[in-house]
Design a protein around this motif. Structure first.
Motif, PDB file in Angstrom:
ATOM      1  N   TYR A 194       4.962  15.304 -22.095  1.00  0.00           N
ATOM      2  CA  TYR A 194       5.696  15.614 -20.876  1.00  0.00           C
ATOM      3  C   TYR A 194       7.074  16.153 -21.200  1.00  0.00           C
ATOM      4  O   TYR A 194       7.747  15.675 -22.118  1.00  0.00           O
ATOM      5  CB  TYR A 194       5.837  14.353 -20.004  1.00  0.00           C
ATOM      6  N   ARG A 195       7.468  17.161 -20.423  1.00  0.00           N
ATOM      7  CA  ARG A 195       8.830  17.697 -20.486  1.00  0.00           C
ATOM      8  C   ARG A 195       9.646  17.062 -19.360  1.00  0.00           C
ATOM      9  O   ARG A 195       9.165  16.927 -18.232  1.00  0.00           O
ATOM     10  CB  ARG A 195       8.817  19.215 -20.325  1.00  0.00           C
ATOM     11  N   TRP A 196      10.893  16.701 -19.670  1.00  0.00           N
ATOM     12  CA  TRP A 196      11.751  15.994 -18.717  1.00  0.00           C
ATOM     13  C   TRP A 196      13.017  16.782 -18.422  1.00  0.00           C
ATOM     14  O   TRP A 196      13.618  17.357 -19.336  1.00  0.00           O
ATOM     15  CB  TRP A 196      12.176  14.646 -19.302  1.00  0.00           C
ATOM     16  N   PRO A 197      13.478  16.777 -17.158  1.00  0.00           N
ATOM     17  CA  PRO A 197      14.842  17.239 -16.895  1.00  0.00           C
ATOM     18  C   PRO A 197      15.825  16.219 -17.459  1.00  0.00           C
ATOM     19  O   PRO A 197      15.655  15.010 -17.256  1.00  0.00           O
ATOM     20  CB  PRO A 197      14.917  17.320 -15.366  1.00  0.00           C
ATOM     21  N   ILE A 198      16.820  16.686 -18.171  1.00  0.00           N
ATOM     22  CA  ILE A 198      17.704  15.769 -18.877  1.00  0.00           C
ATOM     23  C   ILE A 198      18.442  14.839 -17.917  1.00  0.00           C
ATOM     24  O   ILE A 198      18.671  13.663 -18.231  1.00  0.00           O
ATOM     25  CB  ILE A 198      18.689  16.546 -19.788  1.00  0.00           C
ATOM     26  N   ASP A 199      18.803  15.323 -16.738  1.00  0.00           N
ATOM     27  CA  ASP A 199      19.511  14.469 -15.774  1.00  0.00           C
ATOM     28  C   ASP A 199      18.629  13.316 -15.313  1.00  0.00           C
ATOM     29  O   ASP A 199      19.107  12.181 -15.142  1.00  0.00           O
ATOM     30  CB  ASP A 199      19.964  15.280 -14.562  1.00  0.00           C
ATOM     31  N   GLU A 231      12.729  19.385 -23.026  1.00  0.00           N
ATOM     32  CA  GLU A 231      13.443  19.478 -21.752  1.00  0.00           C
ATOM     33  C   GLU A 231      12.725  20.468 -20.831  1.00  0.00           C
ATOM     34  O   GLU A 231      12.167  21.463 -21.281  1.00  0.00           O
ATOM     35  CB  GLU A 231      14.889  19.927 -22.008  1.00  0.00           C
ATOM     36  N   SER A 232      12.755  20.164 -19.534  1.00  0.00           N
ATOM     37  CA  SER A 232      11.954  20.935 -18.580  1.00  0.00           C
ATOM     38  C   SER A 232      12.666  22.145 -18.009  1.00  0.00           C
ATOM     39  O   SER A 232      12.129  22.814 -17.126  1.00  0.00           O
ATOM     40  CB  SER A 232      11.520  20.026 -17.426  1.00  0.00           C
ATOM     41  N   GLY A 233      13.877  22.418 -18.481  1.00  0.00           N
ATOM     42  CA  GLY A 233      14.603  23.570 -17.955  1.00  0.00           C
ATOM     43  C   GLY A 233      15.120  23.362 -16.555  1.00  0.00           C
ATOM     44  O   GLY A 233      15.338  24.331 -15.815  1.00  0.00           O
ATOM     45  N   GLY A 234      15.330  22.114 -16.177  1.00  0.00           N
ATOM     46  CA  GLY A 234      15.852  21.819 -14.852  1.00  0.00           C
ATOM     47  C   GLY A 234      14.787  21.591 -13.810  1.00  0.00           C
ATOM     48  O   GLY A 234      15.074  21.139 -12.704  1.00  0.00           O
ATOM     49  N   ALA A 291       3.726  17.971 -17.410  1.00  0.00           N
ATOM     50  CA  ALA A 291       2.819  17.764 -18.545  1.00  0.00           C
ATOM     51  C   ALA A 291       2.565  19.092 -19.246  1.00  0.00           C
ATOM     52  O   ALA A 291       2.573  20.157 -18.622  1.00  0.00           O
ATOM     53  CB  ALA A 291       1.505  17.176 -18.057  1.00  0.00           C
ATOM     54  N   PHE A 292       2.347  19.027 -20.564  1.00  0.00           N
ATOM     55  CA  PHE A 292       1.994  20.241 -21.292  1.00  0.00           C
ATOM     56  C   PHE A 292       1.038  19.903 -22.432  1.00  0.00           C
ATOM     57  O   PHE A 292       0.853  18.734 -22.792  1.00  0.00           O
ATOM     58  CB  PHE A 292       3.243  20.973 -21.802  1.00  0.00           C
TER      59      PHE A 292
END
Length: 218
Positions: free
Chosen positions: A176-181, A159-162, A167-168
């Motif tokens: 990739y990190r994603w915002p959960i929403d 999760e991207s922390g909002g 990318a990481f």
């Protein structure tokens, strides 16, 4: 089985990266669910939802991006008729050796060699993380295609922390990190309704917050 030589270069790159590190990755991830009660509880909820969809209490479930098969085996331990699919032929080979009584196939999550509506559940346990963001809607649409109405989908991801999709430097290949929403919204557009979500903070040795979405196919 679906070949991995399609038009999307990230598929070949992902398969090659995991093939090269297959044995190390299998050893590293073998006990990945140990000490993670929240993660296991969400998997158990997924299993219950899939069984409720299946006939006579049984449920056909695919783990997509199954790697060396340890989570697929965990699903079988929860009473599911589970099988695994992964891009990496090396990881699939290790899974077949470790769990000879189970089915493991080489294939791509965006072009599954499965008929429409044949599954009661689909799990993507940290596997869509390697798909470039523009490809994720096609993955989710394919998940919906192979699921029966009411079938369960569980997606686990970083999760991207909002913040925005980011990318990481994953230890194997770009992820990739994603915002959960945002990921939940894409799943909604693909034909899913949300049942529940979980965010947990990183455990020791983890870098990022983890996201989990439990969905039902409309």
């Amino acid at each position: 089985m679906v070949p991995v030589t399609g038009p999307a270069p990230h598929l070949r790159a992902t398969a090659d990266a995991y093939d090269a590190l297959a044995v190390l990755y299998a050893d590293f991830s073998r006990d990945a669910l140990d000490g993670l009660p929240l993660d296991r509880s969400f998997i158990a909820a997924f299993a219950e939802l899939a069984r409720a969809t299946g006939s006579s209490g049984s449920a056909s479930v695919a783990e997509l991006g199954c790697g060396p098969g340890h989570v697929t085996d965990h699903l079988r331990g929860l009473g599911l008729d589970a099988f695994g699919i992964d891009l990496s032929s090396e990881l699939i080979g290790l899974a077949r050796q470790e769990y000879p009584g189970m089915r493991f196939d080489v294939g791509s999550m965006d072009a599954l060699d499965l008929a429409d509506g044949v599954l009661d559940g689909v799990m993507s346990w940290y596997s869509v993380i390697h798909a470039p963001p523009e490809h994720v809607p096609a993955y989710l649409a394919e998940f919906r295609r192979v699921l029966t109405a009411g079938g369960a989908l569980l997606v686990a991801f970083f999760e991207s922390g909002g913040g925005p999709v980011e990318a990481f430097d994953h230890k194997v290949t770009t992820a990739y990190r994603w915002p959960i929403d945002d990921l939940a919204a894409l799943a909604g557009e693909a034909g899913f309704e949300e049942v529940g979500r979980m965010l947990r903070e990183p455990c020791e040795g983890e870098r990022f917050r983890r996201g989990h979405l439990l969905m039902r196919a409309r």
